[in-house]
Design an enzyme around this catalytic site. Structure first.
Site, PDB file in Angstrom:
ATOM      1  N   GLY A  53      53.110 -14.110  93.445  1.00  0.00           N
ATOM      2  CA  GLY A  53      52.584 -15.367  92.895  1.00  0.00           C
ATOM      3  C   GLY A  53      53.611 -16.049  92.012  1.00  0.00           C
ATOM      4  CB  VAL A  67      72.349 -18.380  88.287  1.00  0.00           C
ATOM      5  CG1 VAL A  67      73.590 -19.144  88.747  1.00  0.00           C
ATOM      6  CG2 VAL A  67      71.418 -18.090  89.462  1.00  0.00           C
ATOM      7  NE  ARG A 107      50.938 -12.447  96.953  1.00  0.00           N
ATOM      8  CZ  ARG A 107      50.456 -13.403  96.151  1.00  0.00           C
ATOM      9  NH1 ARG A 107      50.018 -14.535  96.639  1.00  0.00           N
ATOM     10  NH2 ARG A 107      50.410 -13.210  94.854  1.00  0.00           N
ATOM     11  CG  ASP A 118      51.413  -4.509  89.997  1.00  0.00           C
ATOM     12  OD1 ASP A 118      50.607  -4.158  89.171  1.00  0.00           O
ATOM     13  OD2 ASP A 118      51.133  -4.728  91.185  1.00  0.00           O
ATOM     14  CB  THR A 130      52.592 -12.194  87.088  1.00  0.00           C
ATOM     15  OG1 THR A 130      51.181 -12.409  87.151  1.00  0.00           O
ATOM     16  CG2 THR A 130      52.835 -10.979  86.218  1.00  0.00           C
ATOM     17  CG  ASP A 160      47.650 -12.642  86.950  1.00  0.00           C
ATOM     18  OD1 ASP A 160      47.090 -13.722  86.711  1.00  0.00           O
ATOM     19  OD2 ASP A 160      47.971 -12.288  88.098  1.00  0.00           O
ATOM     20  CG  ASP A 216      48.814  -8.278  86.464  1.00  0.00           C
ATOM     21  OD1 ASP A 216      49.992  -8.691  86.382  1.00  0.00           O
ATOM     22  OD2 ASP A 216      48.142  -8.369  87.505  1.00  0.00           O
ATOM     23  NE  ARG A 261      47.503 -10.009  90.705  1.00  0.00           N
ATOM     24  CZ  ARG A 261      48.502  -9.523  91.414  1.00  0.00           C
ATOM     25  NH1 ARG A 261      48.538  -9.706  92.723  1.00  0.00           N
ATOM     26  NH2 ARG A 261      49.471  -8.860  90.844  1.00  0.00           N
ATOM     27  NE  ARG A 289      25.211 -18.016  64.146  1.00  0.00           N
ATOM     28  CZ  ARG A 289      25.149 -16.969  64.959  1.00  0.00           C
ATOM     29  NH1 ARG A 289      24.307 -16.002  64.722  1.00  0.00           N
ATOM     30  NH2 ARG A 289      25.931 -16.905  66.018  1.00  0.00           N
ATOM     31  NE  ARG A 291      26.267 -30.026  85.221  1.00  0.00           N
ATOM     32  CZ  ARG A 291      24.933 -29.912  85.087  1.00  0.00           C
ATOM     33  NH1 ARG A 291      24.383 -28.714  84.969  1.00  0.00           N
ATOM     34  NH2 ARG A 291      24.166 -30.977  85.057  1.00  0.00           N
TER      35      ARG A 291
END
Ligand code: ADP
Length: 323
Positions: A14, A27, A75, A106, A128, A130, A132, A174, A215, A247
């Site tokens: 991703g 670079v 991928r 990963d 990433t 995420d 993760d 994810r 409240r 919503r």
């Protein structure tokens, strides 16, 4: 490894804001240390196809502020086979690539480890949104993605307040809840649902909303992590139980794009340069990490077996501040 002359760089899996800044750093640091740097387009798929071109200090100009990845990403199911890995190594050889810097998540790290075991030295950089990847406290793109979500929350809050509504917001991540937990705190959510934690909808969502209404709250925000999902169903349940108009918003890929924040650009620059220094100093098959405020690195196989937990104190903090 023989004398290091040429390194390759690719982005894989991703995309994440800041990947361009990381490529630029690889670079330019590579050129600074006298190396030739080859850019590989579309991740492992491009490596298998030989979609490879030499990069110069100028070819990464005007890139540091751009989201996505200019090298593009993909991928590659073919790469995920032994024959694919062998072919990738052969093609790297054809282009004279002595070592490879992989920027990705990963899955990309696992692919890199396969290459490393078969003799193509690799360094991985965590890219990433995420956050993760278990061996590092930070992954490139995380800060930008959270800020994008925060911007959306602030907009949703304006309309939720005006109509005394409840908003259920599903955010990416994810199987991890790092984005969700952080934006719940920064967005002042009444409740957050994380994949790392079991939840009871009546106790963890309905109760804080009803208590909040008693409240005098005028609007309500519930953050759902992608790894839990079901924002639409949860919104319907909240409306049925509380009679508060509710919503659901599923933010989706908007979270992956956009110009990287200062933090992501700086982290990407530091991690990219660190990767090249590791190779220059003869270290191979390492995962660049951020631990306790320092850029460091781990053996790649060890990095992939590490565990990372979500911060219980932050979960508690969200409950306290939802008062
Ligand atoms: P990410 O790197 O963001 O986690 P993916 O999981 O899609 O993204 O992985 C990117 C690419 O890395 C895949 O297309 C595949 O070529 C390679 N890859 C993923 N998982 C593995 C694995 N377990 N072993 C070897 N290569 C893998």
């Amino acid at each position: 490894m023989g004398k290091l002359k040429t390194i390759g760089v690719l982005t894989s899996g991703g995309d994440a804001p800041g990947m361009n800044a990381a490529v630029r750093a690889v670079v330019r640091a590579g050129i600074y240390y006298g190396l030739k740097v080859m850019g590989i387009r579309k991740g492992y798929e491009g490596l298998l196809k030989g979609d490879i071109e030499e990069m110069t200090a100028r070819s990464v100009g005007d890139l540091i502020h751009r989201g996505g990845t200019a090298l593009q990403t993909a991928r590659s199911p073919e790469f995920n086979t032994e024959a694919g890995v062998n072919k990738a190594i052969a093609i790297a050889g054809v282009f004279g690539i002595d070592a490879l810097v992989v920027i990705g998540g990963d899955g990309s790290y696992r692919g890199a480890l396969d290459l490393g075991k078969k003799g193509l030295p690799v360094i991985c950089i965590p890219g990433t949104i995420d956050n993760d990847i278990t061996c590092t406290e930070y992954t490139i793109g995380f800060d930008t993605a959270m800020n994008t979500v925060q911007d959306a929350i602030d907009k949703i809050r304006d309309t939720a307040y005006s109509h005394e509504r409840c908003s259920v917001l599903e955010v990416m991540g994810r199987k991890a809840g790092y984005i969700a937990l952080n934006v719940a705190i920064s967005g002042g959510a009444e409740a957050v649902v994380l994949p790392e934690k079991d939840f009871n909808i009546d106790i963890d969502i309905i109760k804080p909303i009803i208590e909040g209404r008693n409240r005098g709250k005028k609007h309500y925000l519930v953050v759902i992590a992608e790894g839990v999902g079901g924002a639409v169903e949860i919104a319907e349940y909240i409306e049925k139980k509380t009679e508060i108009k509710t919503r659901a918003t599923i933010l989706g890929h908007i979270q992956r794009g956009g110009s990287p924040t200062v933090y992501d650009r700086v982290m990407a620059s530091r991690m990219g340069a660190h990767a090249v220094k590791l190779l220059r100093d003869g270290h191979v098959n390492r995962a660049v990490s951020f631990i306790n405020g320092q850029i460091t690195d781990y053996d790649l196989a060890e990095a992939l077996s590490m565990k990372k937990t979500i911060d219980e104190e932050m979960i508690e903090l969200n409950k306290i501040l939802a008062l």
